[in-house]
Motif scaffolding. Structure first.
Motif, PDB file in Angstrom:
ATOM      1  N   VAL A 136       0.831  -1.196   0.000  1.00  0.00           N
ATOM      2  CA  VAL A 136       0.000   0.000   0.000  1.00  0.00           C
ATOM      3  C   VAL A 136       0.869   1.252   0.000  1.00  0.00           C
ATOM      4  CG1 VAL A 136      -1.664   1.343   1.352  1.00  0.00           C
ATOM      5  CG2 VAL A 136      -1.977  -1.132   1.066  1.00  0.00           C
ATOM      6  N   ALA A 137       1.893   1.263   0.837  1.00  0.00           N
ATOM      7  CA  ALA A 137       2.757   2.441   0.962  1.00  0.00           C
ATOM      8  C   ALA A 137       3.455   2.785  -0.347  1.00  0.00           C
ATOM      9  CB  ALA A 137       3.790   2.213   2.063  1.00  0.00           C
ATOM     10  N   ASN A 138       3.847   1.777  -1.124  1.00  0.00           N
ATOM     11  CA  ASN A 138       4.548   2.021  -2.384  1.00  0.00           C
ATOM     12  C   ASN A 138       3.606   2.303  -3.549  1.00  0.00           C
ATOM     13  OD1 ASN A 138       7.424   1.854  -1.966  1.00  0.00           O
ATOM     14  ND2 ASN A 138       7.141  -0.295  -1.446  1.00  0.00           N
ATOM     15  N   LEU A 139       2.535   1.530  -3.658  1.00  0.00           N
ATOM     16  CA  LEU A 139       1.741   1.550  -4.877  1.00  0.00           C
ATOM     17  C   LEU A 139       0.600   2.558  -4.868  1.00  0.00           C
ATOM     18  CD1 LEU A 139       1.617  -2.208  -5.905  1.00  0.00           C
ATOM     19  CD2 LEU A 139       3.259  -0.428  -6.522  1.00  0.00           C
ATOM     20  N   VAL A 140       0.007   2.843  -3.725  1.00  0.00           N
ATOM     21  CA  VAL A 140      -1.078   3.828  -3.702  1.00  0.00           C
ATOM     22  C   VAL A 140      -0.563   5.225  -4.074  1.00  0.00           C
ATOM     23  CG1 VAL A 140      -2.770   4.999  -2.236  1.00  0.00           C
ATOM     24  CG2 VAL A 140      -2.574   2.501  -2.194  1.00  0.00           C
ATOM     25  N   PRO A 141       0.547   5.709  -3.493  1.00  0.00           N
ATOM     26  CA  PRO A 141       1.064   7.002  -3.951  1.00  0.00           C
ATOM     27  C   PRO A 141       1.459   6.996  -5.433  1.00  0.00           C
ATOM     28  CG  PRO A 141       2.014   6.453  -1.829  1.00  0.00           C
ATOM     29  CD  PRO A 141       1.303   5.223  -2.320  1.00  0.00           C
ATOM     30  N   ARG A 142       2.011   5.875  -5.913  1.00  0.00           N
ATOM     31  CA  ARG A 142       2.386   5.824  -7.334  1.00  0.00           C
ATOM     32  C   ARG A 142       1.139   5.855  -8.223  1.00  0.00           C
ATOM     33  NH1 ARG A 142       6.894   5.765  -9.968  1.00  0.00           N
ATOM     34  NH2 ARG A 142       7.087   4.792 -12.016  1.00  0.00           N
ATOM     35  N   ALA A 143       0.072   5.218  -7.780  1.00  0.00           N
ATOM     36  CA  ALA A 143      -1.174   5.298  -8.539  1.00  0.00           C
ATOM     37  C   ALA A 143      -1.684   6.739  -8.600  1.00  0.00           C
ATOM     38  CB  ALA A 143      -2.235   4.382  -7.920  1.00  0.00           C
ATOM     39  N   PHE A 144      -1.592   7.457  -7.489  1.00  0.00           N
ATOM     40  CA  PHE A 144      -1.985   8.869  -7.491  1.00  0.00           C
ATOM     41  C   PHE A 144      -1.132   9.656  -8.492  1.00  0.00           C
ATOM     42  CE2 PHE A 144      -3.496   8.617  -2.797  1.00  0.00           C
ATOM     43  CZ  PHE A 144      -4.725   8.130  -3.216  1.00  0.00           C
ATOM     44  N   ALA A 145       0.178   9.380  -8.503  1.00  0.00           N
ATOM     45  CA  ALA A 145       1.076  10.084  -9.416  1.00  0.00           C
ATOM     46  C   ALA A 145       0.724   9.773 -10.871  1.00  0.00           C
ATOM     47  CB  ALA A 145       2.523   9.696  -9.122  1.00  0.00           C
ATOM     48  N   HIS A 146       0.471   8.497 -11.167  1.00  0.00           N
ATOM     49  CA  HIS A 146       0.070   8.124 -12.528  1.00  0.00           C
ATOM     50  C   HIS A 146      -1.222   8.831 -12.917  1.00  0.00           C
ATOM     51  CE1 HIS A 146       3.263   5.386 -12.889  1.00  0.00           C
ATOM     52  NE2 HIS A 146       2.630   4.307 -13.311  1.00  0.00           N
ATOM     53  N   HIS A 147      -2.177   8.854 -12.010  1.00  0.00           N
ATOM     54  CA  HIS A 147      -3.467   9.475 -12.314  1.00  0.00           C
ATOM     55  C   HIS A 147      -3.291  10.963 -12.618  1.00  0.00           C
ATOM     56  CE1 HIS A 147      -7.824   9.866 -12.254  1.00  0.00           C
ATOM     57  NE2 HIS A 147      -7.687  10.915 -11.462  1.00  0.00           N
ATOM     58  N   ARG A 148      -2.500  11.648 -11.808  1.00  0.00           N
ATOM     59  CA  ARG A 148      -2.248  13.063 -12.068  1.00  0.00           C
ATOM     60  C   ARG A 148      -1.588  13.244 -13.433  1.00  0.00           C
ATOM     61  NH1 ARG A 148      -0.531  12.929  -6.574  1.00  0.00           N
ATOM     62  NH2 ARG A 148       1.648  12.825  -7.260  1.00  0.00           N
ATOM     63  N   TRP A 149      -0.649  12.348 -13.759  1.00  0.00           N
ATOM     64  CA  TRP A 149       0.053  12.432 -15.044  1.00  0.00           C
ATOM     65  C   TRP A 149      -0.917  12.241 -16.203  1.00  0.00           C
ATOM     66  CZ3 TRP A 149       0.777   9.285 -19.219  1.00  0.00           C
ATOM     67  CH2 TRP A 149       1.794   9.638 -20.118  1.00  0.00           C
ATOM     68  N   TYR A 150      -1.775  11.251 -16.115  1.00  0.00           N
ATOM     69  CA  TYR A 150      -2.762  11.016 -17.167  1.00  0.00           C
ATOM     70  C   TYR A 150      -3.649  12.245 -17.363  1.00  0.00           C
ATOM     71  CZ  TYR A 150      -2.133   5.914 -17.767  1.00  0.00           C
ATOM     72  OH  TYR A 150      -1.666   4.661 -18.077  1.00  0.00           O
ATOM     73  N   VAL A 151      -4.151  12.782 -16.269  1.00  0.00           N
ATOM     74  CA  VAL A 151      -5.075  13.918 -16.350  1.00  0.00           C
ATOM     75  C   VAL A 151      -4.391  15.136 -16.958  1.00  0.00           C
ATOM     76  CG1 VAL A 151      -6.402  15.565 -14.960  1.00  0.00           C
ATOM     77  CG2 VAL A 151      -6.547  13.116 -14.468  1.00  0.00           C
ATOM     78  N   SER A 152      -3.117  15.367 -16.603  1.00  0.00           N
ATOM     79  CA  SER A 152      -2.409  16.541 -17.126  1.00  0.00           C
ATOM     80  C   SER A 152      -1.909  16.332 -18.556  1.00  0.00           C
ATOM     81  CB  SER A 152      -1.223  16.889 -16.223  1.00  0.00           C
ATOM     82  OG  SER A 152      -0.258  15.843 -16.226  1.00  0.00           O
ATOM     83  N   THR A 153      -1.762  15.087 -18.982  1.00  0.00           N
ATOM     84  CA  THR A 153      -1.210  14.795 -20.309  1.00  0.00           C
ATOM     85  C   THR A 153      -2.290  14.692 -21.378  1.00  0.00           C
ATOM     86  OG1 THR A 153       0.646  13.613 -19.292  1.00  0.00           O
ATOM     87  CG2 THR A 153       0.224  13.169 -21.621  1.00  0.00           C
ATOM     88  N   PHE A 154      -3.446  14.143 -21.036  1.00  0.00           N
ATOM     89  CA  PHE A 154      -4.505  13.892 -22.014  1.00  0.00           C
ATOM     90  C   PHE A 154      -5.749  14.703 -21.661  1.00  0.00           C
ATOM     91  CE2 PHE A 154      -1.987   9.938 -21.779  1.00  0.00           C
ATOM     92  CZ  PHE A 154      -1.587   9.819 -23.112  1.00  0.00           C
ATOM     93  N   GLU A 155      -6.088  15.645 -22.524  1.00  0.00           N
ATOM     94  CA  GLU A 155      -7.275  16.458 -22.281  1.00  0.00           C
ATOM     95  C   GLU A 155      -8.547  15.618 -22.269  1.00  0.00           C
ATOM     96  OE1 GLU A 155      -7.597  19.678 -24.983  1.00  0.00           O
ATOM     97  OE2 GLU A 155      -5.717  20.644 -24.354  1.00  0.00           O
ATOM     98  N   GLU A 156      -8.541  14.535 -23.068  1.00  0.00           N
ATOM     99  CA  GLU A 156      -9.726  13.701 -23.196  1.00  0.00           C
ATOM    100  C   GLU A 156      -9.767  12.567 -22.167  1.00  0.00           C
ATOM    101  OE1 GLU A 156      -6.672  11.874 -26.083  1.00  0.00           O
ATOM    102  OE2 GLU A 156      -7.073  13.775 -25.049  1.00  0.00           O
ATOM    103  N   TYR A 157      -8.887  12.627 -21.158  1.00  0.00           N
ATOM    104  CA  TYR A 157      -8.858  11.546 -20.179  1.00  0.00           C
ATOM    105  C   TYR A 157     -10.199  11.450 -19.457  1.00  0.00           C
ATOM    106  CZ  TYR A 157      -6.848   8.187 -16.971  1.00  0.00           C
ATOM    107  OH  TYR A 157      -6.581   7.024 -16.281  1.00  0.00           O
TER     108      TYR A 157
END
Length: 239
Positions: free
Chosen positions: A210-231
């Protein structure tokens, strides 16, 4: 042993707080300033290999190695890491970003500690386990998480043709609802494993997952949202 394990869990909690602020610098979040880089496949092997080797070794040396529950726990753990260490890096998911050697080295150290703590705890401190409803339910949860994890990886690989690099929006399966079902699958796996084992040592690994993967999932999600307007707007990071 118990004090060491609770200390290990406390370090996981600190790591969780840090990773909510600092994105681990590998994969799509790779950046300069973390030392020499390794090919992705090499980094995965270096950092993951201690875990299955140690678990198999502690099980083999255990007086309880013929216990059916111990065999099942060892096989589940080693099976997961055979996939992560020896199969996943070579499945052809395109040109993966290189990994800092410092990240591989730190993960290698983590797996030395985690593999030793869990291997000794499960197969030497713990004795024979009852194969009851809790064990069966936990192992079923582990199997479900593993299937989610592998299926999600396959969808991510399918987004790239051979020789391609870059990222696209994944769709289908649990990507309909979350950005990182591959991480969700791993979290489900190790929670299920901890339920099946029923002792503190594997619970500590679930906490670390949980400690490793939940923050990384948050980071991926932020990246997707900022990279793809149609996300897709309705997706969450991991839950």
């Amino acid at each position: 042993m118990i004090v060491a394990t609770w200390t290990w869990i406390a370090i996981a909690a600190i790591t969780f707080a840090v990773l909510l602020k600092v994105d681990a610098p590998y994969g799509r979040h790779a950046r300069r300033g973390w030392g020499p880089m390794l090919p992705a496949w090499m980094g995965w092997i270096v950092m993951e290999l201690p875990s299955p080797v140690l678990i198999a070794g502690f099980w083999f040396a255990s007086p309880y190695r013929s216990d059916p529950a111990s065999v099942a726990l060892m096989a589940a753990w080693v099976g997961h890491y055979v996939y992560r260490t020896l199969i996943f890096p070579f499945l052809g998911a395109g040109n993966k970003a290189p990994m800092p050697a410092s990240i591989a080295a730190s993960a290698f150290g983590f797996n030395l500690v985690n593999g030793s703590l869990n291997g000794y705890g499960m197969f030497h401190v713990d004795g024979v386990r009852e194969v009851g409803a809790r064990f069966v339910g936990g192992m079923a949860l582990f199997a479900a998480g593993f299937l989610i994890h592998v299926k999600s990886d396959a969808i991510l690989r399918s987004l790239r043709k051979p020789g391609e690099s870059g990222y696209r929006i994944p769709r289908g399966f649990l990507f309909r609802w979350v950005s990182c079902p591959n991480y969700l699958g791993e979290v489900v796996e190790w929670i299920g494993f901890a339920i099946a084992a029923g002792t503190l040592w594997p619970a500590s690994f679930a906490a670390w997952t949980v400690a490793n993967l939940v923050p990384r999932a948050f980071a991926h999600h932020r990246w997707y949202v900022s990279t793809f307007e149609e996300y897709p707007k309705g997706r969450r990071a991991i839950l």
